[in-house]
Enzyme design. Structure first.
Site, mmCIF file in Angstrom:
data_model
loop_
_atom_site.group_PDB
_atom_site.id
_atom_site.type_symbol
_atom_site.label_atom_id
_atom_site.label_comp_id
_atom_site.label_asym_id
_atom_site.label_seq_id
_atom_site.Cartn_x
_atom_site.Cartn_y
_atom_site.Cartn_z
ATOM 1 N N SER A 40 7.152 7.273 12.681
ATOM 2 C CA SER A 40 7.083 5.991 11.989
ATOM 3 C C SER A 40 7.881 4.884 12.675
ATOM 4 O O SER A 40 8.795 5.130 13.448
ATOM 5 C CB SER A 40 7.613 6.195 10.574
ATOM 6 O OG SER A 40 8.263 5.045 10.104
ATOM 7 N N ASP A 69 0.798 -1.230 0.000
ATOM 8 C CA ASP A 69 0.000 0.000 0.000
ATOM 9 C C ASP A 69 0.832 1.283 0.000
ATOM 10 O O ASP A 69 0.333 2.346 -0.336
ATOM 11 C CB ASP A 69 -0.943 0.018 1.227
ATOM 12 C CG ASP A 69 -0.200 -0.185 2.548
ATOM 13 O OD1 ASP A 69 1.029 -0.327 2.525
ATOM 14 O OD2 ASP A 69 -0.858 -0.214 3.603
ATOM 15 N N HIS A 70 2.106 1.199 0.352
ATOM 16 C CA HIS A 70 2.925 2.413 0.448
ATOM 17 C C HIS A 70 3.607 2.756 -0.876
ATOM 18 O O HIS A 70 3.447 3.850 -1.407
ATOM 19 C CB HIS A 70 4.013 2.236 1.512
ATOM 20 C CG HIS A 70 3.546 2.413 2.926
ATOM 21 N ND1 HIS A 70 2.623 1.595 3.507
ATOM 22 C CD2 HIS A 70 3.891 3.315 3.876
ATOM 23 C CE1 HIS A 70 2.415 1.992 4.764
ATOM 24 N NE2 HIS A 70 3.177 3.037 5.006
ATOM 25 N N ARG A 74 -0.447 12.805 10.206
ATOM 26 C CA ARG A 74 0.868 13.414 10.459
ATOM 27 C C ARG A 74 1.089 14.609 9.557
ATOM 28 O O ARG A 74 0.778 14.541 8.371
ATOM 29 C CB ARG A 74 1.994 12.400 10.188
ATOM 30 C CG ARG A 74 2.060 11.347 11.232
ATOM 31 C CD ARG A 74 3.246 10.423 11.084
ATOM 32 N NE ARG A 74 3.242 9.532 12.231
ATOM 33 C CZ ARG A 74 3.639 8.275 12.228
ATOM 34 N NH1 ARG A 74 4.122 7.742 11.119
ATOM 35 N NH2 ARG A 74 3.580 7.559 13.322
ATOM 36 N N ASP A 119 4.338 -1.186 11.299
ATOM 37 C CA ASP A 119 3.869 0.143 10.934
ATOM 38 C C ASP A 119 3.318 0.781 12.203
ATOM 39 O O ASP A 119 2.616 0.124 12.978
ATOM 40 C CB ASP A 119 2.775 0.067 9.865
ATOM 41 C CG ASP A 119 2.471 1.446 9.315
ATOM 42 O OD1 ASP A 119 2.964 1.766 8.209
ATOM 43 O OD2 ASP A 119 1.777 2.217 9.998
ATOM 44 N N ARG A 168 9.690 2.798 10.919
ATOM 45 C CA ARG A 168 10.688 2.347 9.936
ATOM 46 C C ARG A 168 12.032 2.051 10.595
ATOM 47 O O ARG A 168 12.677 2.915 11.164
ATOM 48 C CB ARG A 168 10.825 3.371 8.801
ATOM 49 C CG ARG A 168 11.296 4.729 9.223
ATOM 50 C CD ARG A 168 11.177 5.757 8.093
ATOM 51 N NE ARG A 168 9.767 6.080 7.858
ATOM 52 C CZ ARG A 168 9.322 7.269 7.446
ATOM 53 N NH1 ARG A 168 10.165 8.244 7.198
ATOM 54 N NH2 ARG A 168 8.037 7.485 7.261
HETATM 55 C C1 MIC Z 1 4.269 6.397 8.151
HETATM 56 O O1 MIC Z 1 3.099 6.726 8.313
HETATM 57 O O2 MIC Z 1 5.223 7.141 8.450
HETATM 58 C C2 MIC Z 1 4.581 5.035 7.598
HETATM 59 C C3 MIC Z 1 5.167 5.220 6.272
HETATM 60 O O3 MIC Z 1 3.388 4.291 7.461
HETATM 61 C C4 MIC Z 1 5.524 4.344 8.576
HETATM 62 C C5 MIC Z 1 6.093 3.090 8.118
HETATM 63 C C6 MIC Z 1 7.204 3.264 7.164
HETATM 64 O O4 MIC Z 1 8.032 4.165 7.314
HETATM 65 O O5 MIC Z 1 7.284 2.433 6.263
HETATM 66 C C7 MIC Z 1 4.945 4.076 9.965
HETATM 67 O O6 MIC Z 1 4.103 4.821 10.400
HETATM 68 O O7 MIC Z 1 5.427 3.187 10.665
HETATM 69 FE FE1 SF4 Z 2 0.038 4.847 5.107
HETATM 70 FE FE2 SF4 Z 2 1.406 5.538 7.307
HETATM 71 FE FE3 SF4 Z 2 -0.101 7.330 5.979
HETATM 72 FE FE4 SF4 Z 2 -1.271 5.404 7.306
HETATM 73 S S1 SF4 Z 2 -0.017 7.025 8.169
HETATM 74 S S2 SF4 Z 2 -1.808 6.093 5.253
HETATM 75 S S3 SF4 Z 2 0.129 3.692 7.010
HETATM 76 S S4 SF4 Z 2 1.742 6.298 5.227
#
Ligand code: MIC
Ligand code: SF4
Length: 642
Positions: free
Chosen positions: A533, A64-65, A379, A119, A535
């Site tokens: 995140s 999905d990313h 965010r 995540d 990550r």
């Molecule tokens: C995000 O909202 O920052 C992400 C992308 O979903 C991350 C995960 C990632 O960095 O792949 C998260 O929230 O953990």
């Molecule tokens: Fe995707 Fe992270 Fe954004 Fe949720 S907050 S939509 S998991 S990138």
């Protein structure tokens, strides 16, 4: 003494430790979830562990990313993930099926079970009464291998919702109010358990908006009781058999309580560039917008999109802005297509995106320079949208729709009476984009594209560590600062050497070059270092560049765990003045590291440049100390197995 809901679920899953706040506890994990941006690393690590089949009740791999295919990398990763899933017993949610958290809530969530997801918004499934926790990919790999998840037992904070929401006030406003009062650090070391009269009024998708954005408080997770609303939701998802009633005992006790009076809430908004920079919408009315985006795992449910479609029906969005809509899942997308709401959104000028993270993670739709963007997301960290000096606001879908019509931020009451969206008796059910694991795993070949590189591993911790302060930073540094996302960098998630060229690039683009020249060193941070995140690349890439330790005022939970997993020392200043005294370029040395860490006393750090000494402490458990001494979790697990 009565038990709260968190204690009940933890007790049912405890394999070691004690349920005393701050003490280490290990819990059995029923389900895991990964997404493609963290999943490739998680599965490379799972492969390295040599376990033939996942040992969880259910593991799902989502894509999905990384959906923009501007090069071959993302498509290659998708094929890798699909083959891994088939071989190791994991369900594979194909690209197009939707955002992991939304789909998991719809199709797999089970009240009372535990889940670990790579995540940070994994807590979304707390909306049905799961204990769902975000973690680094390696911790999720261990859970897939049947290992428990270790964490310091969080405190339980009861959020008591009193009264009823007034017209135009949404679930999003409840969590924005919590962020206003608690800040992005207020949930650290805590689980939020929702209770009180006001809970009954909230449907599961609304609850999920709240548990989703609990991540922004730094909380370990958030959870709602499983009640009649939960039954109605699961029944409409054709899964009533997964339902059980779950809640706290009537005399349950809590470590802390936060009261929110719903009837006094008004529509709220987070201003740039932190999710806790919250005020009532009325205070920023009139702010001109160049973009409005509805979607993300926070607010892309059927209810959210129907609300927006109803508000926009027969109207046109303001000529000076761009309006995007992202359905959270194929289920939501199909339903609004079938009932005509999609046509209303298109007719009103909506730019309809595929069911994925999209603009939330900077995959397209970067706002115009110097302009403000309003989003229903979770965010708004600086630069996350893809523009360096972005101005991103966060609010409910209602505020987004009203503002899209006005061209500026407005209170939705300007549109008159609030819209009401009926709860569907039955969602459209078709899991055709979820591929079950192969019944013949021995026949499955793993497909590996050229961008997929092995996981780098650190050696054992040396006796003395020495290095330069490569970077000094302030408070609330996010993992988006440490290792940004976006359409250029995200495709490199399976390639640590390549992605490490972007480590700290948002703070100082010269960091990678300097780190390599100096042979690694230390970084200095303020409080809540590494928020956001999950990550693990934010630990892996600096590790690859030789980072030996992060010395900070305090850590965010997931990043701290990721540092330990990859053999980077997480150290905390004992005295505030030492943070002030230290400067970029100072040469630091810690002697007899292993001995000092084991001793549990504060460690002595020599500042060779200034000829001074200062002390740093650590809050590592014995297990974490052993992991660090081994040079990270993979080494530790191998050692333990041998
Ligand atoms: C995000 O909202 O920052 C992400 C992308 O979903 C991350 C995960 C990632 O960095 O792949 C998260 O929230 O953990
Ligand atoms: Fe995707 Fe992270 Fe954004 Fe949720 S907050 S939509 S998991 S990138």
């Amino acid at each position: 003494m009565g038990k709260n809901l968190v204690q009940k679920i933890f007790e049912a899953h405890k394999v070691a430790g004690e349920l005393i706040p701050g003490k280490e506890v290990a819990i059995r994990i029923d389900q895991t979830l990964t997404q493609d941006a963290t999943g490739t690393m998680a599965y490379l690590q799972f492969e390295a562990m040599g376990v033939p089949r996942v040992k969880t009740k259910l593991s799902v791999s989502y894509v999905d990313h990384n959906m923009l295919q501007t090069g071959f990398e993302n498509a290659d990763d998708h094929r890798f993930l699909q083959s891994v899933a088939a071989k190791y017993g994991i369900y594979f949610s194909r690209p197009g099926n939707g955002i992991c958290h939304q789909v998991h809530l719809e199709r797999f969530s089970v009240p009372g079970q535990t889940m670990l997801g790579s995540d940070s918004h994994t807590p979304t499934c707390g909306g049905v009464g799961m204990i769902a926790i975000g973690a680094g990919g390696l911790d999720v790999a261990v859970a897939m291998g049947g290992g428990p998840f270790y964490l310091p037992m969080p405190k339980v904070l009861l959020v008591r919702l009193n009264g009823r929401l007034r017209p135009w006030v949404a679930a999003k406003d409840i969590i924005l109010e919590a962020l206003r009062r608690l800040t992005v650090k207020g949930g650290v070391g805590k689980i939020l358990e929702y209770g009180g009269e006001g809970v009954k009024q909230l449907t599961v998708p609304e609850r999920a908006t709240i548990t989703n954005m609990g991540a922004e408080l730094g909380a370990t997770t958030s959870v709602f009781p499983s009640d009649e609303q939960t039954r109605i939701y699961l029944k409409a998802q054709g899964r009533e058999s997964s339902w059980v009633a779950l809640g706290p005992d009537h005399d349950a006790t809590y470590d802390e309580v936060l009261e929110i009076d719903l009837d006094r809430l008004e529509p709220m908004i987070a201003r740039p560039s932190s999710p806790d920079n919250v005020c009532p919408v009325s205070e920023v009315e009139g702010t001109k917008l160049s973009q409005v985006c509805v979607g993300s795992c926070t607010n892309s449910s059927f209810r959210d999109l129907m609300t927006v479609a109803t508000m926009l029906k027969g109207k046109t969005v303001h000529p000076d802005l761009s309006f995007t809509v992202t359905p959270g899942s194929k289920q939501v997308y199909t339903m609004i297509a079938a009932n005509g709401a999609l046509a209303d959104l298109i007719a009103a000028g909506g730019r309809i995106l595929e069911s994925a993270c999209g603009p939330c993670i900077g995959m397209g739709q970067v706002p115009a320079s110097g302009t403000a963007s309003l989003r229903s997301f979770n965010r708004n960290f600086e630069g996350r949208s893809g523009a360096a000096n972005d101005k991103v606001y966060l609010a409910s879908p209602e505020v987004c729709a009203a503002s899209a019509l006005a061209g500026e931020i407005v209170h939705p009451k300007r549109l008159g009476d609030p819209v009401t969206v009926g709860f569907p008796e039955r969602f459209i059910l078709d899991d055709n984009l979820i591929i079950p694991p192969s019944p013949h795993p021995e026949r499955v070949e793993i497909t590996r594209g050229p961008n997929i590189k092995p996981v780098p591993i650190r050696g054992e911790l040396s006796i003395t560590i020495e290095g330069e302060v490569l970077l000094k930073m302030g408070d609330n540094i996010t993992t988006d600062h440490i290792l940004p996302a976006g359409s250029k960098i995200l495709p490199l998630r399976s390639n640590i050497p390549a992605i490490s060229e972007y480590a700290f690039s948002r703070v100082d683009p010269d960091f990678p070059k300097r780190a390599k020249e100096k042979g690694g060193g230390f970084v200095i941070g303020g409080s809540n270092y590494g928020q956001g995140s999950s990550r693990e690349h934010a630990a892996l890439a600096p590790m690859y560049l030789g980072l030996k330790g992060a010395i900070v005022r305090s850590f965010a939970r997931i990043h701290r765990a990721n540092l330990i997993n990859f053999g980077i020392l997480p150290l905390i200043f004992v005295e505030e003045k030492d943070y002030d005294a230290i400067g970029q370029g100072d040469q630091l040395r810690i002697e007899r590291v292993a001995e000092q860490i084991r001793g549990g006393q504060p460690l002595v750090v020599k500042n060779l440049a200034k000829g001074t000494e200062f002390r740093v402490r650590h809050d590592l458990t014995r297990r974490e100390v052993d992991i660090l001494l081994a040079g990270g979790m993979l080494n530790y697990t191998k050692k333990a197995a041998a």
